[in-house]
Design an enzyme around this catalytic site. Structure first.
Site, mmCIF file in Angstrom:
data_model
loop_
_atom_site.group_PDB
_atom_site.id
_atom_site.type_symbol
_atom_site.label_atom_id
_atom_site.label_comp_id
_atom_site.label_asym_id
_atom_site.label_seq_id
_atom_site.Cartn_x
_atom_site.Cartn_y
_atom_site.Cartn_z
ATOM 1 N N HIS A 206 0.796 -1.224 0.000
ATOM 2 C CA HIS A 206 0.000 0.000 0.000
ATOM 3 C C HIS A 206 0.832 1.279 0.000
ATOM 4 O O HIS A 206 0.332 2.346 -0.290
ATOM 5 C CB HIS A 206 -0.937 0.036 1.216
ATOM 6 C CG HIS A 206 -0.239 0.410 2.484
ATOM 7 N ND1 HIS A 206 0.389 -0.508 3.267
ATOM 8 C CD2 HIS A 206 -0.032 1.621 3.070
ATOM 9 C CE1 HIS A 206 0.942 0.103 4.291
ATOM 10 N NE2 HIS A 206 0.709 1.399 4.203
HETATM 11 C C1 UD1 Z 1 -1.631 5.780 5.083
HETATM 12 C C2 UD1 Z 1 -0.377 6.284 5.810
HETATM 13 C C3 UD1 Z 1 0.576 5.117 6.052
HETATM 14 C C4 UD1 Z 1 -0.132 3.958 6.741
HETATM 15 C C5 UD1 Z 1 -1.358 3.580 5.903
HETATM 16 C C6 UD1 Z 1 -2.141 2.437 6.497
HETATM 17 C C7 UD1 Z 1 0.290 8.603 5.355
HETATM 18 C C8 UD1 Z 1 1.250 9.475 4.658
HETATM 19 N N1 UD1 Z 1 0.328 7.293 5.028
HETATM 20 O O1 UD1 Z 1 -1.257 5.343 3.779
HETATM 21 O O2 UD1 Z 1 1.627 5.569 6.882
HETATM 22 O O3 UD1 Z 1 0.754 2.851 6.830
HETATM 23 O O4 UD1 Z 1 -2.209 4.726 5.793
HETATM 24 O O5 UD1 Z 1 -3.056 1.931 5.536
HETATM 25 O O6 UD1 Z 1 -0.475 9.079 6.180
HETATM 26 N N2 UD1 Z 1 -8.438 5.536 0.155
HETATM 27 C C9 UD1 Z 1 -9.709 5.047 -0.119
HETATM 28 N N3 UD1 Z 1 -10.444 4.566 0.921
HETATM 29 C C10 UD1 Z 1 -9.974 4.563 2.204
HETATM 30 C C11 UD1 Z 1 -8.677 5.047 2.450
HETATM 31 C C12 UD1 Z 1 -7.912 5.517 1.411
HETATM 32 O O7 UD1 Z 1 -10.169 5.049 -1.262
HETATM 33 O O8 UD1 Z 1 -10.706 4.132 3.118
HETATM 34 C C13 UD1 Z 1 -7.624 6.109 -0.936
HETATM 35 C C14 UD1 Z 1 -7.285 7.577 -0.686
HETATM 36 O O9 UD1 Z 1 -8.299 8.423 -1.095
HETATM 37 C C15 UD1 Z 1 -5.999 7.747 -1.435
HETATM 38 C C16 UD1 Z 1 -5.355 6.384 -1.299
HETATM 39 O O10 UD1 Z 1 -6.373 5.443 -0.959
HETATM 40 O O11 UD1 Z 1 -6.264 8.017 -2.788
HETATM 41 C C17 UD1 Z 1 -4.251 6.362 -0.278
HETATM 42 O O12 UD1 Z 1 -4.750 6.758 1.006
HETATM 43 P P1 UD1 Z 1 -3.856 7.635 2.007
HETATM 44 O O13 UD1 Z 1 -4.641 7.941 3.198
HETATM 45 O O14 UD1 Z 1 -3.282 8.777 1.228
HETATM 46 O O15 UD1 Z 1 -2.614 6.768 2.368
HETATM 47 P P2 UD1 Z 1 -2.369 5.223 2.627
HETATM 48 O O16 UD1 Z 1 -1.707 4.633 1.454
HETATM 49 O O17 UD1 Z 1 -3.557 4.494 3.155
#
Ligand code: UD1
Length: 349
Positions: A206
């Site tokens: 991820h």
């Molecule tokens: C985040 C944390 C990471 C942690 C991880 C656990 C930061 C910089 N990164 O990464 O340290 O290990 O969470 O999972 O804070 N999205 C969805 N649905 C959700 C959640 C996310 O569609 O429920 C999408 C977001 O809109 C985004 C992408 O997934 O486009 C990534 O989500 P983001 O919160 O930016 O970071 P993670 O990769 O989850």
């Protein structure tokens, strides 16, 4: 009464917070209020953890996600600022290294409210990771720093942080022990995962640096495909929302070795980990959970914050693929980390 405001937003934080909230509820004199930033918002990335782990519902729930890291952190900072003005807690508690962590820590420190950092002192020495920046900045504005390992304590001291440091072990170990007990008592997991082969690999990806380009992602997928062929086992792969599109355009997706599933709940994940032959992951939490279940792990990164897992033979980096000789890791504590933290907070705040 010591009033603590806990800031949460991402999946691993719900798990850690559930362990600590249970300890707070047993400790007289601590009152916890929860703020959910909304960084993770899908039901299977957020709600399910509150329900399954009986984590108290947030008093404040925002819907702040997406955009650049700066935009996300900035919007959180603004929202948390208002909560702090009205709640006036004695301390703000944050977990780990996400944008929600940094926003909570910055907002509190600018209002002169002490910050408590759980999982302090971890370092990858790779400042290209957003998590590394979040950790460093959070540690440098924290008053109480709870470290999972002695390496983490050393990292803080090397950066000139001396006061408020406690090596208490890993709250994730407490959480895993709780899950193991739960799984023993419930047949539902065995039934739900009866479709899995006798022997399988558990895999997750991820992180930003693993998913930045299709090329990097495809390299990781090819590595996993080869690894599964070598060991002659299939791979169960819960798909984080971040990687849905990448999987759709990846050549390996149609390889029969991969069994893609939606993100799993915490107990479901722990059940699968306990039955897996190997774990392939870029997640920090899973590297340790692999050890907690005594399953060998390959970390799909070029460095790790959890170097004990490597030194004690339970983990290796994908570039190395060779294990040191195996020993137990005493660093992570005895499963009473949350109780220790609650006690210290009560004594020192
Ligand atoms: C985040 C944390 C990471 C942690 C991880 C656990 C930061 C910089 N990164 O990464 O340290 O290990 O969470 O999972 O804070 N999205 C969805 N649905 C959700 C959640 C996310 O569609 O429920 C999408 C977001 O809109 C985004 C992408 O997934 O486009 C990534 O989500 P983001 O919160 O930016 O970071 P993670 O990769 O989850």
């Amino acid at each position: 009464m010591t009033r603590i405001l806990t800031i949460l937003g991402a999946r691993p934080q719900f798990i850690k917070a559930a362990a600590l909230s249970r300890a707070f509820q047993k400790t007289q004199g601590i009152e916890e209020t929860i703020v959910h930033t909304g960084q993770h918002f899908d039901a299977n990335m957020s709600d399910i953890f509150f329900e399954e782990l009986h984590l108290p519902r947030p008093k404040y729930a925002f819907n702040i996600n997406g955009g650049t890291h700066g935009q996300m952190t900035g919007r959180m900072l603004e929202a948390i600022d208002d909560v702090l003005v009205s709640e006036k807690p004695e301390a703000v508690l944050v977990y780990g290294d996400t944008n929600s962590t940094l926003a909570g820590a910055l907002s509190a420190s600018k209002q002169q409210i002490p910050v408590i950092h759980i999982e302090a002192g971890l370092r990858s020495s790779n400042k290209a990771m957003p998590e590394e920046i979040n950790r460093i900045l959070t540690d440098h504005v924290s008053s109480l720093l709870f470290c999972p390992t002695s390496t983490a304590v050393g990292n803080l001291k090397n950066e000139g942080i001396e006061a408020g440091i406690h090596h208490v072990g890993d709250v994730m170990y407490d959480a895993t022990l709780y899950a193991i007990e739960h799984i023993k008592l419930h047949d539902t997991y065995k039934q739900k995962f009866s479709f899995l082969p006798q022997k399988f690999i558990f895999m997750t990806i991820h992180r930003a640096e693993s998913t930045q380009t299709q090329e990097i992602f495809s390299k990781l997928m090819s590595f996993a495909q080869e690894f599964s062929s070598e060991h002659n086992v299939e791979i169960i792969f819960p798909v984080h929302p971040r990687i849905k599109k990448l999987i759709a355009s990846c050549a390996s997706r149609s390889n029969k070795k991969f069994i893609f599933v939606d993100p799993l709940s915490y107990f479901e994940t722990q059940y699968c980990l306990s039955k897996a032959s190997h774990i392939l992951t870029d997640s920090g939490g899973l590297q340790k959970e692999a050890y907690f279940h005594r399953v060998p792990c390959v970390t799909l990164r070029n460095e790790t914050e959890w170097i004990e897992t490597i030194e004690y033979g339970w983990n290796c980096l994908w570039g190395d693929a060779k294990y040191c000789s195996r020993k137990n890791i005493l660093e992570y504590g005895d499963g009473q980390c949350a109780e220790k933290i609650a006690r210290i907070i009560k004594e020192e705040l």
